[in-house]
Scaffold this motif. Sequence first.
Motif, PDB file in Angstrom:
ATOM      1  N   ALA A  42      60.035  77.040  98.730  1.00 47.07           N
ATOM      2  CA  ALA A  42      60.415  78.153  98.895  1.00 47.07           C
ATOM      3  C   ALA A  42      61.294  78.713  97.671  1.00 47.07           C
ATOM      4  O   ALA A  42      61.074  79.729  97.252  1.00 47.07           O
ATOM      5  N   LEU A  43      61.658  77.841  96.699  1.00 49.42           N
ATOM      6  CA  LEU A  43      62.008  78.061  95.461  1.00 49.42           C
ATOM      7  C   LEU A  43      60.881  78.344  94.338  1.00 49.42           C
ATOM      8  O   LEU A  43      61.053  79.266  93.656  1.00 49.42           O
ATOM      9  N   LEU A  44      60.016  77.718  94.653  1.00 49.06           N
ATOM     10  CA  LEU A  44      58.591  77.913  93.772  1.00 49.06           C
ATOM     11  C   LEU A  44      58.269  79.003  93.950  1.00 49.06           C
ATOM     12  O   LEU A  44      57.834  79.713  92.918  1.00 49.06           O
ATOM     13  N   ALA A  45      58.206  79.549  95.385  1.00 49.07           N
ATOM     14  CA  ALA A  45      57.573  80.752  95.766  1.00 49.07           C
ATOM     15  C   ALA A  45      58.549  81.901  94.875  1.00 49.07           C
ATOM     16  O   ALA A  45      58.003  82.883  94.429  1.00 49.07           O
ATOM     17  N   LEU A  46      59.762  81.770  95.178  1.00 46.19           N
ATOM     18  CA  LEU A  46      60.660  82.820  94.338  1.00 46.19           C
ATOM     19  C   LEU A  46      60.586  83.026  92.942  1.00 46.19           C
ATOM     20  O   LEU A  46      60.833  83.825  92.262  1.00 46.19           O
ATOM     21  N   THR A  47      60.120  81.760  92.248  1.00 47.17           N
ATOM     22  CA  THR A  47      59.999  81.839  90.849  1.00 47.17           C
ATOM     23  C   THR A  47      58.644  82.651  90.555  1.00 47.17           C
ATOM     24  O   THR A  47      58.664  83.002  89.064  1.00 47.17           O
ATOM     25  N   HIS A  48      57.824  82.796  91.210  1.00 47.91           N
ATOM     26  CA  HIS A  48      56.353  83.396  91.011  1.00 47.91           C
ATOM     27  C   HIS A  48      55.858  82.770  89.758  1.00 47.91           C
ATOM     28  O   HIS A  48      55.425  83.391  88.751  1.00 47.91           O
ATOM     29  N   THR A  49      55.621  81.432  89.838  1.00 46.53           N
ATOM     30  CA  THR A  49      55.349  80.814  88.135  1.00 46.53           C
ATOM     31  C   THR A  49      54.014  80.356  88.349  1.00 46.53           C
ATOM     32  O   THR A  49      53.761  79.312  89.486  1.00 46.53           O
ATOM     33  N   ARG A  50      53.041  80.821  87.668  1.00 45.67           N
ATOM     34  CA  ARG A  50      51.451  80.597  87.980  1.00 45.67           C
ATOM     35  C   ARG A  50      51.291  79.171  87.482  1.00 45.67           C
ATOM     36  O   ARG A  50      50.546  78.413  87.972  1.00 45.67           O
ATOM     37  N   THR A  51      51.696  78.934  86.281  1.00 51.75           N
ATOM     38  CA  THR A  51      51.560  77.346  85.864  1.00 51.75           C
ATOM     39  C   THR A  51      51.983  76.429  86.879  1.00 51.75           C
ATOM     40  O   THR A  51      51.273  75.464  87.273  1.00 51.75           O
ATOM     41  N   ALA A  52      53.127  76.290  87.257  1.00 48.40           N
ATOM     42  CA  ALA A  52      53.743  75.458  88.135  1.00 48.40           C
ATOM     43  C   ALA A  52      52.953  75.445  89.635  1.00 48.40           C
ATOM     44  O   ALA A  52      52.548  74.245  90.223  1.00 48.40           O
ATOM     45  N   THR A  53      52.359  76.760  89.925  1.00 46.56           N
ATOM     46  CA  THR A  53      51.620  76.414  91.437  1.00 46.56           C
ATOM     47  C   THR A  53      50.204  75.979  91.091  1.00 46.56           C
ATOM     48  O   THR A  53      49.746  75.360  92.011  1.00 46.56           O
ATOM     49  N   LEU A  54      49.561  76.239  90.190  1.00 47.01           N
ATOM     50  CA  LEU A  54      48.202  75.797  89.626  1.00 47.01           C
ATOM     51  C   LEU A  54      48.481  74.505  89.634  1.00 47.01           C
ATOM     52  O   LEU A  54      47.490  73.477  90.016  1.00 47.01           O
ATOM     53  N   GLY A  55      49.310  73.968  88.585  1.00 49.51           N
ATOM     54  CA  GLY A  55      49.549  72.718  88.324  1.00 49.51           C
ATOM     55  C   GLY A  55      49.982  71.784  89.956  1.00 49.51           C
ATOM     56  O   GLY A  55      49.288  70.730  89.725  1.00 49.51           O
ATOM     57  N   LEU A  56      50.640  72.470  90.689  1.00 52.71           N
ATOM     58  CA  LEU A  56      50.736  71.487  92.007  1.00 52.71           C
ATOM     59  C   LEU A  56      49.704  71.513  92.748  1.00 52.71           C
ATOM     60  O   LEU A  56      49.102  70.357  93.197  1.00 52.71           O
ATOM     61  N   ILE A  57      48.834  72.524  92.663  1.00 51.92           N
ATOM     62  CA  ILE A  57      47.644  72.467  93.520  1.00 51.92           C
ATOM     63  C   ILE A  57      46.426  71.485  93.014  1.00 51.92           C
ATOM     64  O   ILE A  57      45.991  70.763  93.700  1.00 51.92           O
ATOM     65  N   ILE A  58      46.290  71.490  91.745  1.00 55.44           N
ATOM     66  CA  ILE A  58      45.070  70.862  90.888  1.00 55.44           C
ATOM     67  C   ILE A  58      45.722  69.538  90.982  1.00 55.44           C
ATOM     68  O   ILE A  58      44.856  68.514  91.152  1.00 55.44           O
ATOM     69  N   ALA A  59      46.791  69.311  90.486  1.00 56.65           N
ATOM     70  CA  ALA A  59      47.122  67.744  90.203  1.00 56.65           C
ATOM     71  C   ALA A  59      47.276  66.960  91.561  1.00 56.65           C
ATOM     72  O   ALA A  59      46.966  65.912  91.770  1.00 56.65           O
ATOM     73  N   LEU A  60      47.931  67.802  92.590  1.00 51.63           N
ATOM     74  CA  LEU A  60      48.068  67.017  93.817  1.00 51.63           C
ATOM     75  C   LEU A  60      46.673  66.528  94.347  1.00 51.63           C
ATOM     76  O   LEU A  60      46.361  65.733  95.054  1.00 51.63           O
ATOM     77  N   GLY A  61      45.912  67.643  94.225  1.00 49.46           N
ATOM     78  CA  GLY A  61      44.175  67.498  94.633  1.00 49.46           C
ATOM     79  C   GLY A  61      43.689  66.608  94.199  1.00 49.46           C
ATOM     80  O   GLY A  61      43.052  65.508  94.897  1.00 49.46           O
ATOM     81  N   LEU A  62      44.089  66.324  92.631  1.00 42.39           N
ATOM     82  CA  LEU A  62      43.352  64.840  92.083  1.00 42.39           C
ATOM     83  C   LEU A  62      44.047  63.653  92.638  1.00 42.39           C
ATOM     84  O   LEU A  62      43.453  62.700  92.830  1.00 42.39           O
TER      85      LEU A  62
END
Length: 415
Positions: free
Chosen positions: A204-224
């Motif tokens: 929820a806090l990540l969504a409120l920050t609207h941070t693209r780098t953190a969002t993409l980093g989470l998705i890609i790194a967690l996928g790997l």
Amino acid sequence: MRSADTAADRTAKIVGAVWGLLVLNTLGSAGAVTIVPLPRSLIQMVTMGSLVAAFALALLANPRVRVRASAYVFLLTLLLVPSLISSVDQGAGLGALFRCTRLALFVGTLWLLSRWWDGGTTFVRHHIRMYFAVLGSVAAGLVISPGAALPDLYGGRLVGALWPLTPPQIGQYAAVITGLTVLLLLGRRTDRTGAAVIIVPSLALLALTHTRTATLGLIIALGLAIASLVLTSGAARRVFSWAVLCAAVAAVGFSSALQAWFLRGQSQENFASLTGRAKVWNALLAAPRTTSQHLFGTGLGDKSFGGLPIDNSWLAVYNEQGVTGIALVAAIIIVLGGVALLRPPSLSRACAIFLISYCAIASYTEAGLGDASPYLLHLAVAASLLAAPAEPVPASTPAARRRPVPRWARTSEAT
């Protein structure tokens, strides 16, 4: 035995406190306007004091200075060399020497903590616990003063209203502990309720920050990271399959919404220049440099060029520590990544892959790999996960040193 257990528990608490102080030190002193104005000098005194306290406590827990061999901390130690050369040779001033001292204390504390790096998830839990506490302060500021936590200055993005934290910082912390908690859940090292307590508010806090780098980093790194568990974990296979399916559906059905979210109200030109970062990068690369500045940089600074933030770890390292610094930082990523790929599938390996991947992705739009920062703490956790388990210490009690009983004097088992 009871006294030994008590001493071990006390040491574990000290190690956890040291990690918390390192987290506090790397929070920084510049950011949003807080509800209660905090002088920057006071914040710097608190953060620097926390580093000194961390080093002192680490020395208290490890008075004989027993350390484990660590390529990661060794390379960080070598990184001090170009930092000192550039700070002294280029006449960068007391500020650069102060930052070198800070980096030396930071690296020294990691050396002292390396004694407890054994490939387990102890430091993962310390990491999650400390950054969740930081996010708790962000959530408290949002509840107390929504206007200060979502200011117009940052386009309505979430900032720290109690401690000056920027949206990228909050997004980074939320993304990292979310990914680590998901992996602990897949590895059955935590239950669903405990994981939900961490993951739901963090997202929820990540969504409120609207941070693209953190969002993409989470998705890609967690996928790997999850992909590294696919061969050994049925839960990882199910999660990976559902993640691929959801990503495909989102890409097809919500492409326009996703594009609007990533543009964040910016023009295509501004988005293409990475919110103006490219202009700073081009100016930095075009600036004339002497041979010494090219090799060792201009000295540790505030990661800015021409008064504007560099927001790229590699260019920040090049500016402050030269190509020597870039080579050492690249060696850190390559060595950690190589060791992680060579290890057999395990939860520790997956967490390390997540942290290394996240730092590598974020390094393109965030600075921090060349100085004491949360990114170096993330990589330190990865190094602790990749460390070989410590060998058991042989018994040293008088009974263990006793001579073996002669065979003729032993009591028969039958009797």
